[in-house]
Write a protein that holds these residues in place. Structure first.
Motif, PDB file in Angstrom:
ATOM      1  N   THR A   1      -1.117 -12.374  11.253  1.00  0.00           N
ATOM      2  CA  THR A   1       0.291 -12.458  11.652  1.00  0.00           C
ATOM      3  C   THR A   1       0.526 -13.641  12.587  1.00  0.00           C
ATOM      4  N   VAL A   2      -0.364 -13.801  13.567  1.00  0.00           N
ATOM      5  CA  VAL A   2      -0.232 -14.908  14.505  1.00  0.00           C
ATOM      6  C   VAL A   2      -0.349 -16.248  13.783  1.00  0.00           C
ATOM      7  N   LEU A   3      -1.305 -16.376  12.892  1.00  0.00           N
ATOM      8  CA  LEU A   3      -1.509 -17.647  12.190  1.00  0.00           C
ATOM      9  C   LEU A   3      -0.340 -17.973  11.264  1.00  0.00           C
ATOM     10  N   VAL A   4       0.210 -16.975  10.589  1.00  0.00           N
ATOM     11  CA  VAL A   4       1.352 -17.216   9.697  1.00  0.00           C
ATOM     12  C   VAL A   4       2.566 -17.665  10.500  1.00  0.00           C
ATOM     13  N   ILE A   5       2.854 -16.969  11.612  1.00  0.00           N
ATOM     14  CA  ILE A   5       4.009 -17.347  12.442  1.00  0.00           C
ATOM     15  C   ILE A   5       3.804 -18.746  13.028  1.00  0.00           C
ATOM     16  N   LYS A   6       2.575 -19.039  13.485  1.00  0.00           N
ATOM     17  CA  LYS A   6       2.295 -20.358  14.041  1.00  0.00           C
ATOM     18  C   LYS A   6       2.473 -21.442  12.979  1.00  0.00           C
TER      19      LYS A   6
ATOM     20  N   ILE B   1       4.547 -21.362  10.515  1.00  0.00           N
ATOM     21  CA  ILE B   1       5.999 -21.541  10.345  1.00  0.00           C
ATOM     22  C   ILE B   1       6.570 -22.364  11.495  1.00  0.00           C
ATOM     23  N   LEU B   2       6.091 -22.103  12.712  1.00  0.00           N
ATOM     24  CA  LEU B   2       6.635 -22.798  13.888  1.00  0.00           C
ATOM     25  C   LEU B   2       6.298 -24.274  13.913  1.00  0.00           C
ATOM     26  N   ILE B   3       5.183 -24.670  13.278  1.00  0.00           N
ATOM     27  CA  ILE B   3       4.806 -26.089  13.298  1.00  0.00           C
ATOM     28  C   ILE B   3       5.395 -26.856  12.118  1.00  0.00           C
ATOM     29  N   LEU B   4       6.198 -26.189  11.289  1.00  0.00           N
ATOM     30  CA  LEU B   4       6.913 -26.918  10.245  1.00  0.00           C
ATOM     31  C   LEU B   4       7.855 -27.917  10.903  1.00  0.00           C
ATOM     32  N   PRO B   5       7.957 -29.145  10.389  1.00  0.00           N
ATOM     33  CA  PRO B   5       8.737 -30.207  11.070  1.00  0.00           C
ATOM     34  C   PRO B   5      10.155 -29.791  11.432  1.00  0.00           C
ATOM     35  N   CYS B   6      10.844 -29.098  10.530  1.00  0.00           N
ATOM     36  CA  CYS B   6      12.231 -28.744  10.813  1.00  0.00           C
ATOM     37  C   CYS B   6      12.365 -27.784  11.986  1.00  0.00           C
ATOM     38  N   ILE B   7      11.388 -26.897  12.172  1.00  0.00           N
ATOM     39  CA  ILE B   7      11.420 -25.935  13.277  1.00  0.00           C
ATOM     40  C   ILE B   7      10.791 -26.527  14.531  1.00  0.00           C
ATOM     41  N   ASP B   8       9.680 -27.231  14.361  1.00  0.00           N
ATOM     42  CA  ASP B   8       8.992 -27.812  15.515  1.00  0.00           C
ATOM     43  C   ASP B   8       9.869 -28.828  16.239  1.00  0.00           C
ATOM     44  N   LYS B   9      10.687 -29.565  15.498  1.00  0.00           N
ATOM     45  CA  LYS B   9      11.578 -30.553  16.121  1.00  0.00           C
ATOM     46  C   LYS B   9      12.585 -29.872  17.040  1.00  0.00           C
TER      47      LYS B   9
END
Length: 474
Positions: free
Chosen positions: A433-438, A440-448
């Motif tokens: 769960t932690v790795l999947v959410i992480k 998603i969070l490092i995707l460019p559109c979200i990380d920006k």
């Protein structure tokens, strides 16, 4: 030549006499263990010490070179008086109000339990002696630490007081003793300072409780699957597994789960910041405390990983393993059959071991860099790289280690016992769960967007309309 020597001797002698005459005298009220230890330490550092006692007589327990006088006579010898007495004995000080007026009173007392009194001992002393300057100090250092040396114990001395000059004089004494003073502000901080020595692993309670709950849960779970189930359906006694087999399943599961729990609050905090659109709102208290305990959680996880390694190393010498291998060898010899070499299984087994060793190596590296002696010599970017980037890599390797260990057995219904899957399947829930959410969070559109929020940008404000007007508070 002789004249020069005489001149040199004449010059040196007055200097020596002056330096000895200029020794600062410090008075200590109380001749208990702490008072004697502090007095000895100060004598070793060049101070002149006089003890105040209700029975002023010299004792073999007192350090050589110190004087002993009555409270009133001792107080007249110094501007700094260390009160090494318990709070219940403060009342006699009111008889010395005039003698102690304008002097610095250093309160070193502690209580028997947290928040034992409505106000701190230092504040109570300040109320009794309104004409004196009360400073709280030395209560976080033990008599043992003073006797054995600062290098063998904590060197930090928390100091607080309302008079800045008095406080800085006490801090200078702390430094001269080879200790590190930490200014905690006014005397209002005395309650917190007095509670500090009474706290028993304050940041370790949550990690200890969580690890205990995990161990108990998985122990019961494994006992049901591996001991009770075989006995009910096969009348097979497997209780010997309680010594090695079941603990060696619990320890890696606890290590992996706790490692994931170390990084779980970070992703929860990121989700909250994205949802709120700002970093200028406090996290909930439970999340804030959780994030402060991450170091302790990681160290306990490392301890479980060490236990897993040790228990795994003893597997070849176990009686059950030697018995099973011997029986298989005899059976193959009698039947004149041998098991064919399975390349796929060999790859899976070697990959499982390799991932475990690499994960454990990075796990140890994370533990080493969390030590103050190591973290103090790296800058913030280096520390963050190790604890964040390498930390997630460690979580990935350890999760992959468990996945490869399970192999095809994850989806095999034959492994279900009373509809319960293997314990390592449950252990993968939080890490995955932690790795999947992480991810998603490092995707460019979200990380920006998350990066902009952490740099001070706020959604739904006038500042968010233009990047040039964005807040840049750190």
């Amino acid at each position: 030549m002789l004249a020069d020597m005489e001149k040199t001797s004449a010059d040196v002698l007055p200097l020596t006499m002056v330096s000895s005459e200029e020794q600062e005298t410090i008075c200590i009220f109380g001749t208990g263990d702490f008072g004697r230890s502090l007095g000895l330490k100060m004598l070793q550092c060049g101070y002149s010490i006089v003890f105040g006692s209700r029975n002023p007589r010299m004792s073999s327990l007192l350090p050589n070179g110190a004087g002993v006088l009555s409270y009133s006579e001792a107080a007249k010898k110094s501007d700094i008086i260390i009160i090494a007495l318990h709070r219940e004995h403060y009342d006699f000080l009111t008889e010395l109000t005039e003698v102690l007026r304008g002097k610095i009173l250093v309160d070193v007392s502690n209580n028997l339990k947290i928040n034992q009194y409505p106000e701190s001992n230092a504040e109570h002393l300040a109320e009794l002696m309104p004409g004196a300057h009360v400073v709280k100090a030395f209560n976080t250092i033990s008599a043992w630490a003073l006797q054995s040396g600062a290098l063998d114990a904590s060197r930090q001395v928390l100091v607080c007081g309302n008079d800045s000059k008095a406080k800085h004089r006490v801090m200078d004494i702390v430094r001269s003793l080879g200790l590190t003073p930490l200014d905690q502000g006014s005397l209002m901080a005395a309650s917190e300072i007095e509670n500090y020595p009474l706290q028993l692993f304050p940041m370790w309670k949550f990690p200890f409780y969580l690890s205990a709950v995990l161990c108990v849960f998985f122990f019961v779970y494994c006992v049901i699957r591996d001991i009770i189930y075989p006995y009910v359906y096969e009348k097979k006694d497997s209780t010997f597994r309680l010594a090695i087999s079941i603990p060696n399943r619990i320890f890696p599961i606890a290590a992996l789960t706790l490692l994931a729990v170390v990084y779980l609050p970070g992703v929860i905090a990121a989700i909250l910041q994205l949802y709120r659109g700002t970093k200028y709102r406090r996290f909930p208290d439970w999340l804030d405390h959780w994030m402060l305990c991450r170091k302790q959680l990681g160290l306990i996880a490392l301890g479980f990983a060490f236990l897993h390694v040790l228990y795994t190393l003893v597997i070849p010498i176990r009686y059950y393993v030697r018995w099973r291998i011997g029986n298989q060898t005899i059976s193959q010899a009698i039947s004149k059959k041998e098991n064919p070499f399975n390349t796929t299984y060999a790859w899976l087994n070697d990959s499982y071991l390799a991932l475990g060793m690499l994960g454990f190596f990075l796990f140890v590296l994370l533990g080493i860099t969390s030590l103050p002696s190591v973290s103090n010599v790296v800058n913030w970017r280096e520390f963050r790289f190790v604890q964040s980037k390498l930390g997630y890599l460690t979580l990935i390797l350890c999760t992959a280690h468990t996945l490869v260990y399970g192999g095809k057995r994850f989806l095999n219904p034959a492994n279900l016992r009373w509809y319960l899957p293997s314990a390592h399947v449950i252990a993968l829930i939080i890490p995955c769960t932690v790795l999947v959410i992480k991810f998603i969070l490092i995707l460019p559109c979200i990380d920006k967007t998350l990066t902009r929020i952490r740099q001070g940008w706020e959604r739904n404000t006038k500042f968010s309309q233009s990047p040039f007007n964005a807040k840049t508070d750190i």
